[in-house]
Design a protein around this motif. Structure first.
Motif, mmCIF file in Angstrom:
data_model
loop_
_atom_site.group_PDB
_atom_site.id
_atom_site.type_symbol
_atom_site.label_atom_id
_atom_site.label_comp_id
_atom_site.label_asym_id
_atom_site.label_seq_id
_atom_site.Cartn_x
_atom_site.Cartn_y
_atom_site.Cartn_z
ATOM 1 N N CYS A 26 0.842 -1.195 0.000
ATOM 2 C CA CYS A 26 0.000 0.000 0.000
ATOM 3 C C CYS A 26 0.881 1.251 0.000
ATOM 4 O O CYS A 26 1.747 1.414 0.873
ATOM 5 N N HIS A 28 0.133 4.189 0.722
ATOM 6 C CA HIS A 28 -0.177 5.211 1.720
ATOM 7 C C HIS A 28 0.856 5.232 2.852
ATOM 8 O O HIS A 28 1.062 6.266 3.477
ATOM 9 N N GLY A 29 1.473 4.064 3.098
ATOM 10 C CA GLY A 29 2.599 4.023 4.050
ATOM 11 C C GLY A 29 2.301 4.565 5.431
ATOM 12 O O GLY A 29 3.125 5.301 6.004
ATOM 13 N N CYS A 30 1.168 4.186 6.004
ATOM 14 C CA CYS A 30 0.786 4.734 7.324
ATOM 15 C C CYS A 30 1.771 4.302 8.407
ATOM 16 O O CYS A 30 2.339 3.215 8.358
ATOM 17 N N TYR A 32 1.176 4.245 11.925
ATOM 18 C CA TYR A 32 0.583 4.136 13.295
ATOM 19 C C TYR A 32 1.356 3.188 14.197
ATOM 20 O O TYR A 32 1.334 3.404 15.407
ATOM 21 N N CYS A 34 1.099 0.553 10.457
ATOM 22 C CA CYS A 34 0.097 -0.214 9.730
ATOM 23 C C CYS A 34 0.270 -1.693 10.078
ATOM 24 O O CYS A 34 1.331 -2.273 9.835
ATOM 25 N N TRP A 52 6.911 -2.452 0.771
ATOM 26 C CA TRP A 52 5.486 -2.411 1.141
ATOM 27 C C TRP A 52 4.765 -1.274 0.398
ATOM 28 O O TRP A 52 3.635 -1.420 -0.047
ATOM 29 N N THR A 84 -5.999 -5.437 4.174
ATOM 30 C CA THR A 84 -4.531 -5.337 4.165
ATOM 31 C C THR A 84 -4.000 -4.463 3.020
ATOM 32 O O THR A 84 -2.824 -4.564 2.664
ATOM 33 N N THR A 85 -4.851 -3.653 2.458
ATOM 34 C CA THR A 85 -4.416 -2.675 1.468
ATOM 35 C C THR A 85 -5.509 -1.619 1.379
ATOM 36 O O THR A 85 -6.459 -1.655 2.163
ATOM 37 N N ASP A 86 -5.374 -0.670 0.438
ATOM 38 C CA ASP A 86 -6.420 0.349 0.305
ATOM 39 C C ASP A 86 -7.039 0.266 -1.096
ATOM 40 O O ASP A 86 -6.325 0.339 -2.103
ATOM 41 N N LYS A 118 -8.495 5.457 2.676
ATOM 42 C CA LYS A 118 -7.874 6.737 3.038
ATOM 43 C C LYS A 118 -7.562 7.488 1.750
ATOM 44 O O LYS A 118 -6.793 8.440 1.743
#
Ligand code: SF4
Length: 248
Positions: A26, A28-30, A32, A34, A52, A84-86, A118
């Motif tokens: 993903c 977006h590479g969050c 938190y 992720c 990733w 597990t992805t967006d 997101k």
């Protein structure tokens, strides 16, 4: 866009519902962090953060889903995209096109879709061919763009996420806001009320705390803080007749 081969798409998650993930990784590479990224690294599907964040689309995902839906005829009610992805990843129109095609296939088999992003929910989700019982959701834990750039660097700006959701609501779709992981004040100081007011048009709301990180755990009044936020969220949902779930 790079691709990856899979033998199946549909699976029942540990949370008890059916879902599918038609992308590996993903962009977006969050941070938190992720959970999906942690698991991918633990089980060798991504060697590091850079890998990733380089998403790979599952080849022939629509055909794969079509075959699985035919085998499971009548046994599925709703399928979630994605855990597990967006499904509407910023900068990847191929992902958006694939997600729309998968939602269309699910609905053609009488299966509802729930989607969570997101990114930007496309207006095509309001197409008359699709099931009006689909639940279309965005993740939103702040209105502070500084926070977004720090923790969700590749995701869509908050105002754009909200505007896309509101357009779909105006078009008659069922909408959801997913407020999780909600940050404790040592991560970002904010008042939850303006955030709630911004999305007061939604049909459903989910509120949850911040896990998988010592950051929130380090906040001494964490439990009292989440109790208070939960009280505010419940009262808001009651007033606005929103179907709310508080899990914090
Ligand atoms: S959008 Fe979801 S899957 Fe993608 S990096 Fe963020 S938390 Fe992980």
């Amino acid at each position: 866009m790079e691709t990856v081969r899979r033998k199946s798409l549909l699976y029942r998650s540990g949370l008890g519902f059916w879902c599918l993930n038609h992308v590996q990784g993903c962009a977006h590479g969050c941070r938190y962090p992720c959970y999906a990224s942690l698991m991918a690294r633990r089980y060798g599907r991504a060697k590091d953060d850079a890998e990733w964040r380089r998403p790979r689309l599952v080849e022939d995902a629509v055909d794969l889903l079509e075959r699985e839906l035919s085998r499971k005829r009548g046994r599925l009610d709703v399928v979630h995209l994605c855990l597990t992805t967006d499904p509407f990843m910023v900068g990847y129109p191929e992902v958006t096109a694939s997600s729309l095609a998968l939602v269309e296939r699910l609905n053609a088999h009488g299966v509802r879709a729930s989607v969570l992003t997101k990114g930007i929910l496309p207006l095509e989700l309001a197409d008359a061919r699709l099931d009006r019982r689909n639940v279309l959701g965005i993740s939103l834990v702040s209105l502070d763009e500084g926070f977004r750039k720090r923790f969700e660097p590749g995701a869509a700006p908050y105002s754009e996420r909200i505007a896309a959701l509101e357009r779909l609501h105006a078009a008659g779709c069922r909408t959801l806001v997913h407020i999780e992981p909600y940050p404790t004040p040592n991560i970002v100081k904010q008042d939850i009320r303006p955030l709630l007011d911004t999305v007061s048009f939604v049909d459903e709301l989910y509120f949850g705390g911040w896990n998988y990180s010592p950051l929130a755990g380090a906040y001494a009044d964490r439990d009292a803080f989440y109790r208070e936020q939960g009280r505010i969220v419940r009262a808001f949902c009651r007033e606005r007749h929103i179907r709310g779930t508080v899990d914090a």
